[in-house]
Design a protein around this motif. Structure first.
Motif, mmCIF file in Angstrom:
data_model
loop_
_atom_site.group_PDB
_atom_site.id
_atom_site.type_symbol
_atom_site.label_atom_id
_atom_site.label_comp_id
_atom_site.label_asym_id
_atom_site.label_seq_id
_atom_site.Cartn_x
_atom_site.Cartn_y
_atom_site.Cartn_z
ATOM 1 N N LEU A 1 -35.562 -29.529 -125.664
ATOM 2 C CA LEU A 1 -34.521 -29.406 -126.687
ATOM 3 C C LEU A 1 -34.037 -30.774 -127.160
ATOM 4 N N PHE A 2 -33.731 -31.651 -126.215
ATOM 5 C CA PHE A 2 -33.224 -32.972 -126.596
ATOM 6 C C PHE A 2 -34.311 -33.819 -127.243
ATOM 7 N N ASN A 3 -35.566 -33.582 -126.896
ATOM 8 C CA ASN A 3 -36.670 -34.329 -127.492
ATOM 9 C C ASN A 3 -36.836 -33.998 -128.971
ATOM 10 N N THR A 4 -36.408 -32.818 -129.393
ATOM 11 C CA THR A 4 -36.497 -32.471 -130.817
ATOM 12 C C THR A 4 -35.544 -33.300 -131.660
ATOM 13 N N PHE A 5 -34.508 -33.878 -131.035
ATOM 14 C CA PHE A 5 -33.546 -34.698 -131.771
ATOM 15 C C PHE A 5 -33.912 -36.175 -131.785
ATOM 16 N N SER A 6 -35.023 -36.543 -131.144
ATOM 17 C CA SER A 6 -35.408 -37.953 -131.109
ATOM 18 C C SER A 6 -36.009 -38.354 -132.444
ATOM 19 N N GLU A 7 -35.870 -39.634 -132.740
ATOM 20 C CA GLU A 7 -36.396 -40.173 -133.992
ATOM 21 C C GLU A 7 -37.889 -40.432 -133.851
ATOM 22 N N LYS A 8 -38.622 -40.085 -134.836
ATOM 23 C CA LYS A 8 -40.063 -40.349 -134.829
ATOM 24 C C LYS A 8 -40.315 -41.756 -135.350
ATOM 25 N N SER A 9 -41.267 -42.450 -134.739
ATOM 26 C CA SER A 9 -41.587 -43.801 -135.185
ATOM 27 C C SER A 9 -42.375 -43.723 -136.490
ATOM 28 N N PRO A 10 -42.109 -44.661 -137.404
ATOM 29 C CA PRO A 10 -42.843 -44.627 -138.677
ATOM 30 C C PRO A 10 -44.304 -44.990 -138.474
ATOM 31 N N LYS A 11 -45.168 -44.359 -139.259
ATOM 32 C CA LYS A 11 -46.597 -44.640 -139.173
ATOM 33 C C LYS A 11 -46.909 -45.947 -139.897
ATOM 34 N N LYS A 12 -47.856 -46.680 -139.361
ATOM 35 C CA LYS A 12 -48.205 -47.970 -139.954
ATOM 36 C C LYS A 12 -49.409 -47.829 -140.847
#
Length: 65
Positions: free
Chosen positions: A54-65
């Motif tokens: 549940l808490f992992n769904t609120f994490s920010e995704k790193s931008p793709k390079k």
């Protein structure tokens, strides 16, 4: 994953584990035939996994390079 995402997931696991154990204590399973809530270890582990997810769904995704 960044360190902020890892910390957020670990916090979710800890909160979920506490919630799972409290669920076992307060509600539990009277007959003992419930797969998840019949033992405190099962309930705590299940709560930890669900809290981490549940808490992992609120994490920010790193931008793709």
């Amino acid at each position: 994953m960044t360190s902020k995402n890892i910390i957020l997931t670990i916090v979710g696991v800890v909160i979920g584990a506490i919630a799972g154990y409290l669920y076992y204590i307060e509600i539990g399973c009277v007959s003992g035939t419930c797969a998840i809530t019949s033992k405190p270890l099962n309930s705590t582990l299940y709560g930890g996994v669900m809290g981490g997810l549940l808490f992992n769904t609120f994490s920010e995704k790193s931008p793709k390079k």
